[in-house]
Each structure stands twice: as C-alpha cells, then as structure tokens.
Design a protein around this motif. Structure first.
Motif, mmCIF file in Angstrom:
data_model
loop_
_atom_site.group_PDB
_atom_site.id
_atom_site.type_symbol
_atom_site.label_atom_id
_atom_site.label_comp_id
_atom_site.label_asym_id
_atom_site.label_seq_id
_atom_site.Cartn_x
_atom_site.Cartn_y
_atom_site.Cartn_z
ATOM 1 N N MET A 1 -6.992 23.889 53.198
ATOM 2 C CA MET A 1 -8.063 24.576 52.471
ATOM 3 C C MET A 1 -9.205 24.860 53.418
ATOM 4 O O MET A 1 -9.503 24.078 54.321
ATOM 5 C CB MET A 1 -8.551 23.707 51.315
ATOM 6 N N ALA A 2 -9.903 25.971 53.201
ATOM 7 C CA ALA A 2 -11.049 26.309 54.045
ATOM 8 C C ALA A 2 -12.094 25.202 53.973
ATOM 9 O O ALA A 2 -12.300 24.604 52.914
ATOM 10 C CB ALA A 2 -11.656 27.631 53.585
ATOM 11 N N PRO A 3 -12.754 24.891 55.090
ATOM 12 C CA PRO A 3 -13.717 23.783 55.086
ATOM 13 C C PRO A 3 -14.906 24.079 54.206
ATOM 14 O O PRO A 3 -15.341 25.207 54.060
ATOM 15 C CB PRO A 3 -14.138 23.692 56.558
ATOM 16 N N ALA A 4 -15.450 23.036 53.578
ATOM 17 C CA ALA A 4 -16.578 23.203 52.680
ATOM 18 C C ALA A 4 -17.879 23.341 53.452
ATOM 19 O O ALA A 4 -18.798 24.022 53.030
ATOM 20 C CB ALA A 4 -16.671 22.018 51.727
ATOM 21 N N THR A 5 -17.991 22.651 54.583
ATOM 22 C CA THR A 5 -19.241 22.670 55.318
ATOM 23 C C THR A 5 -19.458 24.016 55.985
ATOM 24 O O THR A 5 -18.519 24.731 56.296
ATOM 25 C CB THR A 5 -19.252 21.574 56.395
ATOM 26 N N VAL A 6 -20.729 24.373 56.204
ATOM 27 C CA VAL A 6 -21.021 25.648 56.839
ATOM 28 C C VAL A 6 -20.576 25.623 58.291
ATOM 29 O O VAL A 6 -20.548 24.591 58.928
ATOM 30 C CB VAL A 6 -22.535 25.980 56.759
ATOM 31 N N ARG A 23 -17.807 34.273 52.682
ATOM 32 C CA ARG A 23 -16.532 34.252 53.422
ATOM 33 C C ARG A 23 -15.663 33.084 52.945
ATOM 34 O O ARG A 23 -14.449 33.227 52.764
ATOM 35 C CB ARG A 23 -16.775 34.143 54.926
ATOM 36 N N HIS A 24 -16.301 31.940 52.788
ATOM 37 C CA HIS A 24 -15.576 30.757 52.322
ATOM 38 C C HIS A 24 -14.977 30.997 50.944
ATOM 39 O O HIS A 24 -13.797 30.702 50.694
ATOM 40 C CB HIS A 24 -16.519 29.551 52.278
ATOM 41 N N ARG A 25 -15.778 31.536 50.032
ATOM 42 C CA ARG A 25 -15.269 31.833 48.686
ATOM 43 C C ARG A 25 -14.059 32.755 48.753
ATOM 44 O O ARG A 25 -13.021 32.493 48.128
ATOM 45 C CB ARG A 25 -16.375 32.486 47.861
ATOM 46 N N ASP A 26 -14.186 33.831 49.512
ATOM 47 C CA ASP A 26 -13.098 34.801 49.606
ATOM 48 C C ASP A 26 -11.849 34.182 50.239
ATOM 49 O O ASP A 26 -10.718 34.522 49.858
ATOM 50 C CB ASP A 26 -13.551 36.019 50.411
ATOM 51 N N ALA A 27 -12.058 33.251 51.175
ATOM 52 C CA ALA A 27 -10.918 32.596 51.818
ATOM 53 C C ALA A 27 -10.153 31.733 50.819
ATOM 54 O O ALA A 27 -8.919 31.664 50.861
ATOM 55 C CB ALA A 27 -11.396 31.749 52.993
ATOM 56 N N THR A 28 -10.873 31.082 49.906
ATOM 57 C CA THR A 28 -10.171 30.255 48.912
ATOM 58 C C THR A 28 -9.388 31.112 47.925
ATOM 59 O O THR A 28 -8.313 30.721 47.476
ATOM 60 C CB THR A 28 -11.153 29.339 48.149
ATOM 61 N N VAL A 29 -9.913 32.274 47.601
ATOM 62 C CA VAL A 29 -9.183 33.190 46.720
ATOM 63 C C VAL A 29 -7.928 33.697 47.439
ATOM 64 O O VAL A 29 -6.855 33.839 46.830
ATOM 65 C CB VAL A 29 -10.079 34.362 46.284
ATOM 66 N N ALA A 30 -8.065 33.941 48.741
ATOM 67 C CA ALA A 30 -6.940 34.465 49.518
ATOM 68 C C ALA A 30 -5.801 33.453 49.670
ATOM 69 O O ALA A 30 -4.672 33.838 50.007
ATOM 70 C CB ALA A 30 -7.429 34.898 50.903
ATOM 71 N N GLU A 31 -6.074 32.176 49.411
ATOM 72 C CA GLU A 31 -5.033 31.153 49.511
ATOM 73 C C GLU A 31 -4.031 31.190 48.368
ATOM 74 O O GLU A 31 -2.945 30.623 48.460
ATOM 75 C CB GLU A 31 -5.671 29.755 49.543
ATOM 76 N N ILE A 32 -4.388 31.826 47.269
ATOM 77 C CA ILE A 32 -3.546 31.804 46.076
ATOM 78 C C ILE A 32 -2.239 32.551 46.341
ATOM 79 O O ILE A 32 -2.226 33.616 46.950
ATOM 80 C CB ILE A 32 -4.289 32.449 44.884
ATOM 81 N N ARG A 33 -1.137 31.972 45.862
ATOM 82 C CA ARG A 33 0.175 32.587 46.001
ATOM 83 C C ARG A 33 0.894 32.637 44.647
ATOM 84 O O ARG A 33 0.923 31.637 43.953
ATOM 85 C CB ARG A 33 1.035 31.818 47.015
ATOM 86 N N THR A 104 -17.727 30.410 42.981
ATOM 87 C CA THR A 104 -18.240 30.023 44.298
ATOM 88 C C THR A 104 -17.087 29.619 45.211
ATOM 89 O O THR A 104 -17.169 29.782 46.420
ATOM 90 C CB THR A 104 -19.239 28.867 44.213
ATOM 91 N N GLU A 105 -16.028 29.077 44.629
ATOM 92 C CA GLU A 105 -14.806 28.786 45.372
ATOM 93 C C GLU A 105 -13.718 28.340 44.414
ATOM 94 O O GLU A 105 -13.993 27.778 43.351
ATOM 95 C CB GLU A 105 -15.034 27.693 46.431
ATOM 96 N N LEU A 106 -12.477 28.606 44.796
ATOM 97 C CA LEU A 106 -11.325 28.038 44.111
ATOM 98 C C LEU A 106 -10.862 26.802 44.873
ATOM 99 O O LEU A 106 -11.157 26.650 46.066
ATOM 100 C CB LEU A 106 -10.203 29.063 44.008
ATOM 101 N N LEU A 107 -10.118 25.940 44.203
ATOM 102 C CA LEU A 107 -9.669 24.678 44.793
ATOM 103 C C LEU A 107 -8.146 24.559 44.674
ATOM 104 O O LEU A 107 -7.621 23.660 44.023
ATOM 105 C CB LEU A 107 -10.346 23.503 44.082
ATOM 106 N N PHE A 180 -10.007 23.013 39.141
ATOM 107 C CA PHE A 180 -9.414 24.086 39.945
ATOM 108 C C PHE A 180 -10.385 25.160 40.409
ATOM 109 O O PHE A 180 -10.040 25.983 41.249
ATOM 110 C CB PHE A 180 -8.291 24.761 39.146
ATOM 111 N N ALA A 181 -11.609 25.187 39.889
ATOM 112 C CA ALA A 181 -12.543 26.254 40.258
ATOM 113 C C ALA A 181 -13.976 25.774 40.123
ATOM 114 O O ALA A 181 -14.291 24.920 39.290
ATOM 115 C CB ALA A 181 -12.328 27.479 39.365
ATOM 116 N N ARG A 182 -14.839 26.360 40.951
ATOM 117 C CA ARG A 182 -16.282 26.093 40.865
ATOM 118 C C ARG A 182 -16.982 27.432 40.628
ATOM 119 O O ARG A 182 -16.561 28.473 41.143
ATOM 120 C CB ARG A 182 -16.789 25.444 42.154
ATOM 121 N N THR A 183 -18.054 27.386 39.843
ATOM 122 C CA THR A 183 -18.624 28.632 39.343
ATOM 123 C C THR A 183 -20.099 28.808 39.677
ATOM 124 O O THR A 183 -20.809 27.855 39.977
ATOM 125 C CB THR A 183 -18.433 28.707 37.813
ATOM 126 N N THR A 184 -20.539 30.052 39.574
ATOM 127 C CA THR A 184 -21.871 30.451 40.014
ATOM 128 C C THR A 184 -22.969 29.990 39.062
ATOM 129 O O THR A 184 -22.754 29.739 37.886
ATOM 130 C CB THR A 184 -21.951 31.980 40.140
#
Length: 547
Positions: A1-6, A23-33, A104-107, A180-184
């Motif tokens: 998973m993409a790192p949480a820290t900046v 970028r981090h948020r988009d990377a977590t979305v891109a992990e979905i298969r 804000t990110e998927l998990l 599974f998800a964090r929100t704005t």
C-alpha cells in the motif's frame, strides 16, 4: 500500500503538501483490482447516481445496493464471501471518488486482509465473528487508522501518523466490520459543507452543483452513492445530520459520551463547553441500530470511563401499548424553512395523523434564537485561537465558510475563565428551562426539519440552528429521509413563501435570499431530503416512510 506519511521535504509549500496527499489518494484508488472504471470529468452528469449501474458488474451493483441487515445475512449464509463484498465496495467507492471527490484514501490491503480472515473464521467455526461480520465501514478522516496520516483537514497537520486505531474502530472490527475507506472533511471541521485546501469540494451525488453537507460530507457523498452503506461521522452542530439529510440517508447523533470518541483528532481537544458526538450514517435505520448496539454491547465505558455506562435497552421498555406522542416543529422562529421543506413536513405529518398509533401535537420552539447565541459563544472559548493557529501553520488560505465562522461571526467570543463560567451557566439554565417545557407538555419525540433548506448551493451553508439546537441540549437525534421530489410531472402548487413575506432577522433574510436566488433553479428541482430528529435511540420508527 502507498505510504501514509508525506514524501516531501519539511520546508514544502502548502501546495506541495496538497499535491502529495492527492497523489497518495489516487494511488490507493489505482490499487483496486479490477481497476476502477475511468470517468472523464466532462462526462459526469449533474445526477451521478445512475453511473455505477453502467460501469460496475451486475454482482457488484447487487452487493453494494444491499443494506447492512441483509448484507450480513448474505455473507454469514455463505452466499457471498466477505472478500467479494469488500472488493465490490472498494470498486464502487473508487468510482464514487471520481464522481463526488469524497475519499481521502482507500485501504485495500487492510480491508482485503481482514475480509480473508473473516472468511476463514466463518469456514472454520460455522458462525460469524460478530454482528457486523463482513460489513464494510467507511471512516471520516480525523478518526485515526493505525499507520495512516491524520490531519483533520489542516494542511499543517499532514505528516502526523496514527499509532493505533481509534477506539470506536477497534470495537467495530471486533464486531466483524471491515474498515476500507477514509473520507473527506472541511477545513476546521466547523462547516456544514465539505471544502478543504487538501482535497477541494465534495459534491452531492444527486446534483454536483449542490453540497454534500458537512462536516462529515465525505461520508454523506460516499454513502449517498452507495460506495459505502455504513460509515462513521462526528457531530458538534449537525455534522452527521446535515450530510445524512443532504444525501437522503439515515444519520444518528447520540448523546455525547454515548459512543467512544477516544483517539479522534481535532483542534480544541479537551474543550468541554459543547461536546461533540460520534455516530453512524447509513442507508438504513437498521444500519444505525446495528452499528450502535454492536459497540454498546461491548461495554466501551470500561476502556473510556467518561462514557455513559448504560446497556442497550429494547424499545418496548419505553413504549408500552399506547400512542407514540410526537411533537412537531415547523419553524424554529429564527429562520423560516424553504417552501419545499415545509411542504414535505406537512405531508409527512398528515400521514402520521392518520396512524392509529401516533398522536401528533405542535411543539412551540422556546427561544431557539437564544440557543443559537449561547452555543455560538461557547464553540470557540479561546476566540478560535487554536483553530486559527492550525490553519495558519501552513499558510494555507482560509476557505470561505471557515473564514465566515471564525473571522466574520460576531458571536465568536474569547473568554476569560470568569466569562466562560458565566456562559456555561447560561447553557445549563437553558437546558433546565427546556426540560421544564418538556415535562409540562411531554412528548416521546420531536419531529423537525434538518435545516431551512435542502442540500445547499456550494458556499452558502451558514445556518445550522435546526441541528445545533440539539447539541446545545445534548439530546440524541436521528435523521431519516421522508420525500423524494425528483419528478418531471408538473406541480399542482408552486413552492413559494407567503406573499409579501418579510424576513424575521438578518439570518432569515440571508436564507430567504438563497431561496429567491436559487430556489426555482436549484433547490426546488433536486432530490428533496427531509429529516426529523428522534429523541431516543430505541424509538423504533420504521425504516421507510409509507408511500
């Protein structure tokens, strides 16, 4: 998973911090298969609710259209695996992000690992691990998830990483939930819209020109699009109830100190003049009950001693064989609701009056203008210094509604110890007076609008007295949808204020102006969300309003 820290240098500009988080948020979305379907911005319609059915598989739509109570049955019977369910919600949540800007990110790794554990447990033990076995739950960002960034909407707080899950998350997972998800959330968390420099504006899935509400607006938009069916919100003035109402959902603000708040992150930590509450938003009433009962049954007061040590009790204990007595507020005497809200409330009350099990009486609001004045004075006992420092720490610009409440609101007061004591006495005197009124004219619940209008145009949500009233009194409250006014049929009677209407005060004038400016073009033609506050968590009202 993409790192949480900046991943940027400590001297980065606020814009660079924002870019990193996105970028981090988009990377977590891109992990979905399989990958989340692509959506071009120019192809997104005003009403996005029909998009998932077109872009997701038939099974994914079926799964994500299932409410909590039925989803648990499907999983525990073995019809659907927890892994299949979790992946379906991950994909729909990723799509919801592209349509509403609510994540804000998927998990995915955490969620799918947990789902696999649940499937193994069910196979080995032939029983669920708990009452929420396999239910995916989304979480408002300022409620910590271990190992993830926790910024509470402030650019300057990015880079703080949670050492452990918030206590409520721990209890939910013990009950079998899958996080599974964090929100704005908005800048400062003190808005009834959701707009921050970190993620921008979260929009309403039914009409992207309207707000999803706030401060739990990410939850509202995500659940409104069924990228989740159960999520955690927080509420100090309407932050669970406004998003629920704005997106046609069920929302529960319990009495403060009813559900565990330990671990959450916000400015003014330790302030006790008005306590925020934590609670669920769901697609069903049963979702609210299952969420709350699953936590209370674990007796969370043993780990957070400040909580009310009260077991869950069946509604039959409170309501013997007699009519449910419902008091109705049509107008709080400060701001008149917009015509569609009053029309929907009147229609709903008309249905209640035909029920043999309900007695309807009018509830005359007692000095709700005073209530707003009292709560506004004690929201920010330091004059907003702590919140202002958090915003200014990164030099991020003030968002319009955050600026309004902190810089343009004459009720914000910087207290001394003595003036704060006096303000607290005012709060307690008001609570006592309202209790006296209730005892003189006892009702079981009070039915009220959730606000003066339906989902607001972006940047216009400035009055939340219809919800903050119950924070001041510290009464529990439930939001439920009652009417859907999306229709192409001609109206028999146009929605309008009384002829020659004169606003009651400056706040009413502002809200009246919103109707005159946007009513016929914006509010009137959109999904009409209504709400009513229900006093007791065990009130037992139906999950759907009769047609």
């Amino acid at each position: 998973m993409a790192p949480a820290t900046v991943t940027i240098a400590s001297g980065a500009t606020w814009q660079e911090v924002v870019a990193d988080r996105q970028r981090h948020r988009d990377a977590t979305v891109a992990e979905i298969r399989p990958p989340v379907p692509a959506v071009r911005k120019e192809d997104i319609p005003l009403n996005t609710t029909g998009i998932p059915k077109k872009l997701l598989t038939e099974q994914e739509v079926q799964i994500t259209n299932t409410d909590v109570e039925d989803l648990v049955k499907k999983i525990t019977s073995g019809e659907w695996s927890s892994a299949t369910v979790t992946n379906a919600f991950l994909r729909r949540a990723g799509l919801a992000q592209k349509l509403t800007n609510s994540i804000t990110e998927l998990l995915p790794k955490r969620a799918l690992d947990k789902a696999a554990e649940l499937d193994q447990y069910l196979a080995a033990n032939k029983k669920p691990i708990g009452p929420l076995h396999g239910v995916p739950i989304s979480v408002k960002e300022h409620i910590p998830i271990k190992g993830e960034d926790i910024n509470a909407g402030f650019v300057g707080w990015v880079g703080q990483v949670a050492e452990e899950d918030a206590l409520i998350v721990q209890y939910l997972e013990s009950a079998g939930a899958v996080i599974f998800a964090r929100t704005t959330q908005p800048q400062t968390l003190m808005q009834i819209e959701t707009d921050s420099n970190l993620y921008g504006i979260t929009v309403n899935p039914y009409n992207t020109t309207l707000s999803a509400g706030g401060s739990s607006g990410g939850e509202g938009a995500l659940i409104g699009l069924r990228g989740s069916i159960l999520g955690i919100g927080t509420d100090i003035g309407g932050s669970i109830r406004v998003p629920a109402a704005s997106n046609g959902l069920f929302g529960y603000k319990p009495t403060s100190q009813r559900l565990p708040t330990a671990g959450w992150v916000a400015a003014m930590a330790g302030a006790e003049s008005i306590l925020a509450a934590i609670g669920p938003i769901s697609t069903s009433l049963e979702g609210l009950r299952a969420f709350s009962k699953s936590i209370i049954d674990q007796k969370p007061w043993f780990k957070q001693p400040s909580l009310v040590a009260l077991d869950w009790r069946d509604s039959a204990q409170y309501y013997p064989e007699r009519k449910l007595r419902v008091g109705v507020i049509y107008d709080d005497g400060v701001v008149r609701p917009h015509p569609p809200v009053l029309r929907a409330l009147n229609e709903f009350v008309g249905k209640l009056q035909k029920s043999p099990g309900v007695e309807v009486v009018e509830w005359k609001p007692w000095k709700h203008d005073l209530a707003w004045s009292i709560i506004a004075k004690i929201y920010f006992a330091d004059g907003g210094a702590d919140v202002k420092a958090a915003v200014n720490s990164s030099s991020e610009p003030w968002r319009p509604l955050a600026k309004f409440i902190l810089h343009e609101n004459p009720d914000v007061t910087e207290h001394t110890i003595t003036t704060l004591w006096k303000a607290i006495l005012e709060r307690d005197d008001y609570r006592t007076a309202y209790a006296k009124l209730w005892n003189e004219n006892p009702v079981d619940v009070i039915l009220s609008p959730a606000g003066p209008g339906v989902a607001t145009k972006h940047g216009t949500g400035r009055y939340w007295g219809y919800t903050s009233q119950w924070n001041l009194l510290d009464y529990p409250a439930i939001i439920f949808p009652t009417t859907d006014a999306v229709t192409d049929a001609p109206r028999e009677q146009p929605y309008e204020y009384p002829e020659g209407y004169q606003p009651l005060n400056e706040r009413d004038k502002y809200v009246y102006g919103l109707w005159k400016e946007h009513g016929a073009e914006g509010f009137d033609d959109e999904k009409l969300f209504r709400a009513a506050q229900i006093l007791l968590e065990e009130a037992g009202l139906p999950t759907a309003v009769p047609a």
